[in-house]
Design an enzyme around this catalytic site. Sequence first.
Site, PDB file in Angstrom:
ATOM      1  N   TYR A 102       0.848  -1.195   0.000  1.00 50.31           N
ATOM      2  CA  TYR A 102       0.000   0.000   0.000  1.00 50.31           C
ATOM      3  C   TYR A 102       0.882   1.243   0.000  1.00 50.31           C
ATOM      4  O   TYR A 102       0.711   2.176   0.762  1.00 50.31           O
ATOM      5  CB  TYR A 102      -0.933  -0.026   1.228  1.00 50.31           C
ATOM      6  CG  TYR A 102      -2.137   0.892   1.115  1.00 50.31           C
ATOM      7  CD1 TYR A 102      -3.170   0.606   0.238  1.00 50.31           C
ATOM      8  CD2 TYR A 102      -2.223   2.040   1.904  1.00 50.31           C
ATOM      9  CE1 TYR A 102      -4.264   1.443   0.138  1.00 50.31           C
ATOM     10  CE2 TYR A 102      -3.339   2.881   1.814  1.00 50.31           C
ATOM     11  CZ  TYR A 102      -4.347   2.581   0.928  1.00 50.31           C
ATOM     12  OH  TYR A 102      -5.446   3.405   0.830  1.00 50.31           O
ATOM     13  N   GLN A 115       2.227   3.006  -5.559  1.00 55.77           N
ATOM     14  CA  GLN A 115       1.317   2.384  -6.520  1.00 55.77           C
ATOM     15  C   GLN A 115       0.172   1.653  -5.819  1.00 55.77           C
ATOM     16  O   GLN A 115      -0.981   1.708  -6.269  1.00 55.77           O
ATOM     17  CB  GLN A 115       2.072   1.388  -7.415  1.00 55.77           C
ATOM     18  CG  GLN A 115       3.008   2.041  -8.405  1.00 55.77           C
ATOM     19  CD  GLN A 115       2.278   2.837  -9.468  1.00 55.77           C
ATOM     20  OE1 GLN A 115       1.230   2.439  -9.978  1.00 55.77           O
ATOM     21  NE2 GLN A 115       2.817   3.989  -9.806  1.00 55.77           N
ATOM     22  N   SER A 128       1.960  -3.441   9.785  1.00 54.72           N
ATOM     23  CA  SER A 128       2.246  -2.396   8.802  1.00 54.72           C
ATOM     24  C   SER A 128       1.528  -1.096   9.158  1.00 54.72           C
ATOM     25  O   SER A 128       0.363  -1.106   9.548  1.00 54.72           O
ATOM     26  CB  SER A 128       1.809  -2.866   7.416  1.00 54.72           C
ATOM     27  OG  SER A 128       1.636  -1.758   6.558  1.00 54.72           O
ATOM     28  N   SER A 149       0.589   1.054   7.164  1.00 49.54           N
ATOM     29  CA  SER A 149      -0.437   1.357   6.159  1.00 49.54           C
ATOM     30  C   SER A 149      -1.777   0.686   6.458  1.00 49.54           C
ATOM     31  O   SER A 149      -2.792   1.042   5.858  1.00 49.54           O
ATOM     32  CB  SER A 149       0.028   0.886   4.785  1.00 49.54           C
ATOM     33  OG  SER A 149       1.285   1.402   4.478  1.00 49.54           O
ATOM     34  N   HIS A 177       5.864  -3.485 -12.909  1.00 54.08           N
ATOM     35  CA  HIS A 177       7.200  -3.261 -13.458  1.00 54.08           C
ATOM     36  C   HIS A 177       7.768  -4.649 -13.731  1.00 54.08           C
ATOM     37  O   HIS A 177       7.527  -5.578 -12.956  1.00 54.08           O
ATOM     38  CB  HIS A 177       8.039  -2.495 -12.434  1.00 54.08           C
ATOM     39  CG  HIS A 177       9.441  -2.161 -12.881  1.00 54.08           C
ATOM     40  ND1 HIS A 177       9.778  -1.897 -14.192  1.00 54.08           N
ATOM     41  CD2 HIS A 177      10.589  -2.021 -12.178  1.00 54.08           C
ATOM     42  CE1 HIS A 177      11.072  -1.624 -14.259  1.00 54.08           C
ATOM     43  NE2 HIS A 177      11.586  -1.697 -13.049  1.00 54.08           N
ATOM     44  N   GLY A 186       2.422   6.965  -8.272  1.00 53.98           N
ATOM     45  CA  GLY A 186       1.149   6.520  -7.726  1.00 53.98           C
ATOM     46  C   GLY A 186       0.193   7.648  -7.366  1.00 53.98           C
ATOM     47  O   GLY A 186      -1.007   7.548  -7.631  1.00 53.98           O
ATOM     48  N   ASP A 209      12.380   1.398 -19.019  1.00 55.78           N
ATOM     49  CA  ASP A 209      12.064   2.085 -17.767  1.00 55.78           C
ATOM     50  C   ASP A 209      13.340   2.404 -17.000  1.00 55.78           C
ATOM     51  O   ASP A 209      13.548   3.530 -16.552  1.00 55.78           O
ATOM     52  CB  ASP A 209      11.141   1.211 -16.920  1.00 55.78           C
ATOM     53  CG  ASP A 209      10.677   1.918 -15.667  1.00 55.78           C
ATOM     54  OD1 ASP A 209       9.772   2.766 -15.796  1.00 55.78           O
ATOM     55  OD2 ASP A 209      11.231   1.663 -14.595  1.00 55.78           O
ATOM     56  N   GLU A 244      13.211  27.262 -13.199  1.00 58.90           N
ATOM     57  CA  GLU A 244      12.623  27.500 -14.523  1.00 58.90           C
ATOM     58  C   GLU A 244      12.383  26.232 -15.335  1.00 58.90           C
ATOM     59  O   GLU A 244      11.695  26.262 -16.356  1.00 58.90           O
ATOM     60  CB  GLU A 244      13.538  28.416 -15.355  1.00 58.90           C
ATOM     61  CG  GLU A 244      13.226  29.881 -15.192  1.00 58.90           C
ATOM     62  CD  GLU A 244      13.881  30.710 -16.299  1.00 58.90           C
ATOM     63  OE1 GLU A 244      14.688  31.581 -15.956  1.00 58.90           O
ATOM     64  OE2 GLU A 244      13.602  30.469 -17.491  1.00 58.90           O
TER      65      GLU A 244
HETATM   66  P1  NAD Z   1       6.532   1.682  -2.377  1.00 62.73           P
HETATM   67  O1  NAD Z   1       7.889   1.583  -1.805  1.00 62.73           O
HETATM   68  O2  NAD Z   1       5.906   3.025  -2.480  1.00 62.73           O
HETATM   69  O3  NAD Z   1       5.518   0.758  -1.580  1.00 62.73           O
HETATM   70  C1  NAD Z   1       5.791  -0.553  -1.248  1.00 62.73           C
HETATM   71  C2  NAD Z   1       4.807  -1.127  -0.267  1.00 62.73           C
HETATM   72  O4  NAD Z   1       5.288  -2.402   0.159  1.00 62.73           O
HETATM   73  C3  NAD Z   1       4.602  -0.334   1.007  1.00 62.73           C
HETATM   74  O5  NAD Z   1       3.275  -0.518   1.411  1.00 62.73           O
HETATM   75  C4  NAD Z   1       5.563  -0.998   1.988  1.00 62.73           C
HETATM   76  O6  NAD Z   1       5.161  -0.816   3.309  1.00 62.73           O
HETATM   77  C5  NAD Z   1       5.428  -2.452   1.580  1.00 62.73           C
HETATM   78  N1  NAD Z   1       6.623  -3.250   1.844  1.00 62.73           N
HETATM   79  C6  NAD Z   1       7.913  -2.887   1.729  1.00 62.73           C
HETATM   80  N2  NAD Z   1       8.726  -3.915   2.012  1.00 62.73           N
HETATM   81  C7  NAD Z   1       7.935  -4.963   2.313  1.00 62.73           C
HETATM   82  C8  NAD Z   1       8.186  -6.316   2.689  1.00 62.73           C
HETATM   83  N3  NAD Z   1       9.431  -6.787   2.817  1.00 62.73           N
HETATM   84  N4  NAD Z   1       7.130  -7.117   2.941  1.00 62.73           N
HETATM   85  C9  NAD Z   1       5.884  -6.665   2.820  1.00 62.73           C
HETATM   86  N5  NAD Z   1       5.578  -5.389   2.472  1.00 62.73           N
HETATM   87  C10 NAD Z   1       6.593  -4.549   2.216  1.00 62.73           C
HETATM   88  O7  NAD Z   1       6.608   0.964  -3.813  1.00 62.73           O
HETATM   89  P2  NAD Z   1       6.037   1.521  -5.207  1.00 62.73           P
HETATM   90  O8  NAD Z   1       6.886   2.677  -5.635  1.00 62.73           O
HETATM   91  O9  NAD Z   1       4.575   1.670  -5.130  1.00 62.73           O
HETATM   92  O10 NAD Z   1       6.427   0.305  -6.176  1.00 62.73           O
HETATM   93  C11 NAD Z   1       5.635  -0.862  -6.274  1.00 62.73           C
HETATM   94  C12 NAD Z   1       5.810  -1.430  -7.664  1.00 62.73           C
HETATM   95  O11 NAD Z   1       5.292  -0.513  -8.608  1.00 62.73           O
HETATM   96  C13 NAD Z   1       7.257  -1.677  -8.066  1.00 62.73           C
HETATM   97  O12 NAD Z   1       7.302  -2.810  -8.889  1.00 62.73           O
HETATM   98  C14 NAD Z   1       7.587  -0.452  -8.875  1.00 62.73           C
HETATM   99  O13 NAD Z   1       8.629  -0.656  -9.796  1.00 62.73           O
HETATM  100  C15 NAD Z   1       6.273  -0.219  -9.576  1.00 62.73           C
HETATM  101  N6  NAD Z   1       6.042   1.131 -10.074  1.00 62.73           N
HETATM  102  C16 NAD Z   1       6.216   2.193  -9.256  1.00 62.73           C
HETATM  103  C17 NAD Z   1       5.936   3.454  -9.726  1.00 62.73           C
HETATM  104  C18 NAD Z   1       6.052   4.654  -8.812  1.00 62.73           C
HETATM  105  O14 NAD Z   1       5.798   5.735  -9.275  1.00 62.73           O
HETATM  106  N7  NAD Z   1       6.391   4.552  -7.550  1.00 62.73           N
HETATM  107  C19 NAD Z   1       5.495   3.645 -11.048  1.00 62.73           C
HETATM  108  C20 NAD Z   1       5.284   2.529 -11.852  1.00 62.73           C
HETATM  109  C21 NAD Z   1       5.556   1.271 -11.345  1.00 62.73           C
HETATM  110 MG    MG Z   2       9.758   4.410 -14.081  1.00 62.21          MG
END
Ligand code: NAD
Ligand code: MG
Length: 341
Positions: A25, A28, A51, A53, A108, A134, A191, A231
């Site tokens: 949570y 994304q 957690s 979240s 991803h 996200g 990416d 800018e």
């Molecule tokens: P994030 O770090 O924002 O969130 C990760 C979540 O996982 C959090 O809720 C965290 O508490 C939980 N978490 C972390 N470690 C954990 C563990 N060991 N066990 C259980 N829960 C755990 O991640 P994100 O940026 O949302 O990325 C998630 C996926 O989305 C990735 O594959 C990323 O590449 C992809 N993605 C991210 C974005 C972005 O803008 N952030 C964009 C496109 C795709």
């Molecule tokens: Mg990217």
Amino acid sequence: MPTLYYAKDADRSLIADRKVAVIGYGSQGHAHALNLLDSGVDVRVGLREGSKSWAKAEAAGLRVTTISQAAEEADLVMVLLPDTDQARVYDEQIAPHLGEGDALFFAHGFNIRFQTISPASGIDVAMVAPKGPGHLVRRTYTEGGGVPALIAVAADASGNAMALALAYADAIGATRAGVLETTFDEETETDLFGEQVVLCGGLTALVTAGFETLVEAGYQPESAYFECLHELKLIVDLMYEQGISGMRFSISTTAEYGDLTRGPRIISEGVRAEMKKVLAEIRDGSFAKEWIEENETGLKRYNELREAGRTHQVEQIGAELRSMMPFISAGHERIEDVSGG
Ligand code: NAD
Ligand code: MG
């Protein structure tokens, strides 16, 4: 011709029939879960016990359970954990609950591309990767828009995995903006290249080097900040809205002449050769290996580099100047997530 899909192409009933688990949570995770919920999808969120979240997701109206329980209940599991944590959590808490006919989704391609996750046969493996952070996936959805997404299929056990991915993309709002079909390889490699060379790495290094050059030449750091960082948004907004030529139409002819003649000297042949090297390190897996090792050995280098960036003069000056421009961030939540994947 590339295959681009819009709302009319999606069969929403495919996702309406599914029990979806959103694992994580964060940036994304919150956006996918809330958009799915608002789209009427049967969604639960899977989180670690304890957690932070958990309460947040429940307060937003979502049902929350453990990762194992969510994976067990669901027949479509979207993994939205940090890329470097996915393999371990997948092996221990998700894989045991996946069976024939289930679908495993990612935002991803990292873990499939670099084979740190190898799903069993009989499972659809697909990707719905929003091309934006996200908070924008959520904000644009609530405003009636969406963030474009890439979709891909790594394993099509059902014969219908692409249509299912498209239905998921539709439910998070991506088909309002456009959904492009790709492959796990292309998504992962482009990416990583984009964030390393242009969007994050290239840009921050360019801004910092420009700032340092002006300050070292004796100009006020405040002037250097306005020129090299503040800018930038104006220029990027114009490019985003009207492309590079549209941006050039709006700047002075002096700026445009400088752009046309000096830009290629900055991004020189040497810089292009380095871009190719960075791409090669992505493709041969050495970047992934390095990043996984960095995680496994306590993130020492990562934390040092991050701290050096945080304490750089451009950041100190920027914080002071922005504190006098509260309107800049007014109405926007603090953006804590970056390109990600
Ligand atoms: P994030 O770090 O924002 O969130 C990760 C979540 O996982 C959090 O809720 C965290 O508490 C939980 N978490 C972390 N470690 C954990 C563990 N060991 N066990 C259980 N829960 C755990 O991640 P994100 O940026 O949302 O990325 C998630 C996926 O989305 C990735 O594959 C990323 O590449 C992809 N993605 C991210 C974005 C972005 O803008 N952030 C964009 C496109 C795709
Ligand atoms: Mg990217």
